[in-house]
Design an enzyme around this catalytic site. Structure first.
Site, PDB file in Angstrom:
ATOM      1  N   LYS A 168       0.863  -1.193   0.000  1.00 34.74           N
ATOM      2  CA  LYS A 168       0.000   0.000   0.000  1.00 34.74           C
ATOM      3  C   LYS A 168       0.892   1.232   0.000  1.00 34.74           C
ATOM      4  O   LYS A 168       1.918   1.243   0.684  1.00 34.74           O
ATOM      5  CB  LYS A 168      -0.916   0.012   1.227  1.00 34.74           C
ATOM      6  N   GLU A 213       0.698   5.771  -0.121  1.00 32.08           N
ATOM      7  CA  GLU A 213      -0.170   6.934   0.083  1.00 32.08           C
ATOM      8  C   GLU A 213      -0.024   7.944  -1.048  1.00 32.08           C
ATOM      9  O   GLU A 213       1.083   8.165  -1.535  1.00 32.08           O
ATOM     10  CB  GLU A 213       0.190   7.625   1.411  1.00 32.08           C
ATOM     11  N   GLU A 237      -9.236   7.799   4.034  1.00 33.50           N
ATOM     12  CA  GLU A 237      -9.060   8.082   5.467  1.00 33.50           C
ATOM     13  C   GLU A 237      -9.582   9.462   5.821  1.00 33.50           C
ATOM     14  O   GLU A 237      -9.229  10.467   5.194  1.00 33.50           O
ATOM     15  CB  GLU A 237      -7.570   7.965   5.857  1.00 33.50           C
TER      16      GLU A 237
HETATM   17  O1  KIV Z   1      -0.919   2.557   8.817  1.00 36.01           O
HETATM   18  C1  KIV Z   1      -2.108   2.217   8.954  1.00 36.01           C
HETATM   19  O2  KIV Z   1      -2.493   1.529   9.899  1.00 36.01           O
HETATM   20  C2  KIV Z   1      -3.056   2.679   7.934  1.00 36.01           C
HETATM   21  C3  KIV Z   1      -4.511   2.537   8.242  1.00 36.01           C
HETATM   22  C4  KIV Z   1      -4.901   3.610   9.174  1.00 36.01           C
HETATM   23  C5  KIV Z   1      -5.336   2.521   7.023  1.00 36.01           C
HETATM   24  O3  KIV Z   1      -2.658   3.167   6.922  1.00 36.01           O
END
Ligand code: KIV
Length: 271
Positions: free
Chosen positions: A120, A122, A189
């Site tokens: 993932k 950002e 978020e």
């Molecule tokens: O780092 C994390 O736990 C996240 C979640 C808040 C989606 O990115």
């Protein structure tokens, strides 16, 4: 609604199917073997090894200090405990922002060393090329827009994003770009519920919300928060499903008392 797992093994295709069928996707974070095993056995669909570990596990003020080696260390522990859920790993701050080739190498390293199912990262437009390159190599990518904690120094606070029209339009644009670039899902978020509804209806990929209302295709929370372990953190979007702070504190107090009064160990607990 049943809490029985729908799939034997959760894949990106399974998540797409859940969206299609209107079945909400369930996601939580984990940073260690035992928690991951418990979440998986309880039937959670997706486990995120979030860089939130920098705050809730390491005690930092932000997620920024987390390193690639730390993410890999925690993910290896998590994947050892997981049989069914899809494990997604956050790419930490500065592991993908500077040079696309470096992002590509780091994503590859996570997949090669941890047995995770996806990474993932950002951002929207500014990471689109990076998402394209990583997904082209066969690595599934999850996006993350709205409040992106790695940009905290730019935002200045953790307040919700997308309250004004201009920022809301930027978030919609970012979510669409993330989808076009090849992401299989996107985290929304801390944005207004109305904005979530609009984005979720416009995207084909699942949206997973945190502090983004009920209109997402799924929900994610930081596990220590929802278990009530993080006593000093009370944002409006967290629901406390238990009070482990108190449970643990009481258990430790009872243990101290038993040891002091020589009530532990008993004869049965001795050899
Ligand atoms: O780092 C994390 O736990 C996240 C979640 C808040 C989606 O990115």
């Amino acid at each position: 609604m049943s809490t029985e797992p729908v799939f034997k093994r959760v894949t990106t295709k399974a998540l797409a199917l859940l969206k299609q069928k209107g079945i909400k996707i369930t996601a939580l974070t984990a940073y260690d073997f035992i928690t991951a095993k418990l979440l998986d056995e309880a039937g959670i669909d997706l486990i995120l090894v979030g860089d939130s570990l920098g705050m809730v596990f390491q005690g930092n003020d932000t997620t920024l200090p987390v390193t690639m080696d730390e993410m890999i260390y925690h993910t290896k522990a998590v994947t050892r405990g997981v049989k069914r859920a899809m494990v997604v790993v956050d790419m930490p701050f500065m592991s993908y922002q500077l040079i696309i080739d470096e992002a590509f190498r780091n994503a590859g390293r996570i997949m090669k060393e941890t047995s995770a199912g996806a990474v993932k990262l950002e951002g929207g437009e500014r990471v689109a090329e990076t998402i394209r390159k990583i997904t082209a190599a066969g690595i599934p990518v999850m996006g993350h827009v709205g409040l992106t904690p790695q940009s905290i120094n730019q935002f200045g606070s953790y307040r919700e994003r997308g309250r004004d029209k201009e920022e809301a339009e930027e978030i919609i644009k970012d979510a669409k770009i993330v989808e076009e670039a090849g992401a299989f899902a996107v985290v929304l978020e801390k944005i207004p519920a109305t904005l979530t509804k609009e984005i979720t209806s416009q995207l084909n990929i699942p949206t997973i919300g945190i502090g983004a209302g009920v209109q997402c295709d799924g929900q994610i929370l930081v596990t220590p928060d929802m278990l009530g372990l993080n006593k000093d953190f009370h944002p409006r979007f967290v629901r406390y499903y238990t009070d482990l702070s108190n449970e643990i504190s009481n258990a430790v107090k009872n243990y101290i008392s038993d040891v002091r009064q020589t009530e532990f160990p008993s004869e049965n607990e001795s050899y």
